[in-house]
Design a protein around this motif. Structure first.
Motif, PDB file in Angstrom:
ATOM      1  N   ALA A  23      12.188  -4.118  36.194  1.00 29.94           N
ATOM      2  CA  ALA A  23      11.470  -5.498  36.227  1.00 29.94           C
ATOM      3  C   ALA A  23      11.533  -6.127  37.678  1.00 29.94           C
ATOM      4  N   ALA A  24      12.971  -6.068  38.044  1.00 37.25           N
ATOM      5  CA  ALA A  24      13.299  -6.634  39.259  1.00 37.25           C
ATOM      6  C   ALA A  24      12.302  -6.099  40.540  1.00 37.25           C
ATOM      7  N   LEU A  25      12.275  -5.053  40.533  1.00 37.30           N
ATOM      8  CA  LEU A  25      11.007  -4.474  41.726  1.00 37.30           C
ATOM      9  C   LEU A  25       9.785  -4.693  41.295  1.00 37.30           C
ATOM     10  N   ALA A  26       9.456  -4.978  40.252  1.00 38.16           N
ATOM     11  CA  ALA A  26       7.998  -5.392  39.761  1.00 38.16           C
ATOM     12  C   ALA A  26       7.817  -6.633  40.184  1.00 38.16           C
ATOM     13  N   ILE A  27       8.954  -7.869  40.012  1.00 33.84           N
ATOM     14  CA  ILE A  27       8.250  -9.005  40.605  1.00 33.84           C
ATOM     15  C   ILE A  27       8.427  -9.044  42.073  1.00 33.84           C
ATOM     16  N   GLU A  28       9.458  -8.290  42.694  1.00 35.78           N
ATOM     17  CA  GLU A  28       9.325  -8.346  44.501  1.00 35.78           C
ATOM     18  C   GLU A  28       8.038  -7.652  44.800  1.00 35.78           C
ATOM     19  N   CYS A  29       7.376  -6.777  43.750  1.00 34.72           N
ATOM     20  CA  CYS A  29       6.167  -6.141  44.515  1.00 34.72           C
ATOM     21  C   CYS A  29       5.126  -7.260  44.557  1.00 34.72           C
ATOM     22  N   VAL A  30       4.938  -7.766  43.346  1.00 35.90           N
ATOM     23  CA  VAL A  30       3.973  -8.793  43.029  1.00 35.90           C
ATOM     24  C   VAL A  30       4.186  -9.988  44.026  1.00 35.90           C
ATOM     25  N   HIS A  31       5.556 -10.599  44.357  1.00 38.38           N
ATOM     26  CA  HIS A  31       5.790 -11.683  45.334  1.00 38.38           C
ATOM     27  C   HIS A  31       5.342 -11.016  46.684  1.00 38.38           C
ATOM     28  N   ALA A  32       5.707  -9.791  47.050  1.00 33.38           N
ATOM     29  CA  ALA A  32       5.454  -9.311  48.339  1.00 33.38           C
ATOM     30  C   ALA A  32       3.949  -9.304  48.372  1.00 33.38           C
ATOM     31  N   TYR A  33       3.078  -8.667  47.451  1.00 35.18           N
ATOM     32  CA  TYR A  33       1.627  -8.789  47.529  1.00 35.18           C
ATOM     33  C   TYR A  33       1.095 -10.323  47.922  1.00 35.18           C
ATOM     34  N   SER A  34       1.630 -11.220  47.380  1.00 40.71           N
ATOM     35  CA  SER A  34       1.230 -12.607  47.581  1.00 40.71           C
ATOM     36  C   SER A  34       1.368 -12.979  48.910  1.00 40.71           C
ATOM     37  N   LEU A  35       2.562 -12.637  49.457  1.00 40.52           N
ATOM     38  CA  LEU A  35       2.856 -13.235  50.960  1.00 40.52           C
ATOM     39  C   LEU A  35       1.899 -12.323  51.913  1.00 40.52           C
TER      40      LEU A  35
END
Length: 287
Positions: A66-78
């Motif tokens: 779950a921690a990697l999942a949110i970092e992936c979504v956050h990184a995509y947004s950036l």
């Protein structure tokens, strides 16, 4: 930051980075670009997931997914936010933005892949019986009623005939920044089937404090430490918490929100100290 919190945040960063390198181990350009987008950030959202999971006895494997999942979504947004059609930035985390390192097509594709991979991680059967609720929550937080909506409002504000009001900026940032922070802080409770209300209250205050701190950094920050261009909002005449409240009042508001975030954690007692330190970190950070 206390030494204990620094160690906890650094540990979370190492765990998430290592997991990203394992789960995105391909050597083609797309995998390399995806890893480039993830690695090097504060990983505060991933840290919040791990801490929330720890408070609720969620398995370490599920928490890390779950921690990697949110970092992936956050990184995509950036990655998408940095594109010329959006904010048109050249630097992110002290490095060339992905479309500068590669090109715009790669930035779009890497961002798309990061977003979908985040949901793939959460769909792992090992995530437990409440995974669907977590997936649904991330879809709402990242999509048309959350982060993407906030980004749309932010872009519209740049060409609006009148600057946004304080209420309008607060609503915009609650979507653009606050939604993903709320998802992160409540993820452990959701996976455990526990009441997420205290952590949601914590995250609401934390997310707003985070954005006010960003606006302060845009005024006072050093570009080398911040890792991206500063004073862009001022140069563009954009309404921010600082422009509307004034610098000192904005700082006081951030401190008050930090106190509110810490107070919301009372049900967890001393077990939530790391989350309290995270709130203090958010308003004291230099990047």
């Amino acid at each position: 930051m206390t030494a204990k919190f620094t160690a906890a945040l650094t540990s979370a960063q190492h765990k998430i980075t290592s997991h990203a390198e394992t789960r995105l181990a391909g050597h083609d350009s797309l995998h390399v670009a995806m890893r480039y987008a993830i690695v090097g950030g504060k990983m505060l959202r991933g840290f919040l997931v791990l801490e929330s999971a720890r408070l609720h006895g969620v398995s370490k494997d599920a928490a890390l997914e779950a921690a990697l999942a949110i970092e992936c979504v956050h990184a995509y947004s950036l990655v998408h936010d940095d594109l010329p059609c959006m904010d048109d930035d050249d630097l992110r985390r002290g490095q060339p933005t992905l479309h500068r390192k590669w090109d715009e097509a790669m930035a779009v594709l890497a961002g798309d892949s990061l977003q979908t991979f985040g949901f793939e991680l959460l769909a792992n059967p090992d995530m437990g019986p409440n995974a669907l609720m977590l997936i649904q929550g991330l879809a709402k937080s990242a999509g048309k009623d959350g982060m993407v909506s906030g980004q749309m409002l932010d872009i519209a504000a740049e060409t609006a005939s009148t600057p946004l009001t304080l209420d309008e900026i607060t609503r915009l940032q609650a979507r653009k920044t606050g939604c993903l922070i709320e998802w992160s802080a409540t993820a452990g409770a959701v996976l455990a089937g526990a009441d997420p209300a205290p952590l949601r209250q914590y995250a609401t205050a934390l997310g707003l404090a985070f954005q006010i701190a960003d606006d302060i950094l845009d005024i006072e920050g050093d570009a080398e430490k911040v890792g991206k261009a500063v004073r862009k909002d001022v140069d563009a005449g954009k309404a921010t918490f600082v422009s509307l409240l004034g610098l000192q009042a904005a700082k006081q508001r951030a401190h008050d929100l930090c106190d509110a975030a810490c107070a919301a954690l009372a049900p967890y007692g001393a077990q939530a100290e790391s989350l309290k330190e995270a709130a203090r970190f958010v308003i004291a950070r230099e990047s």
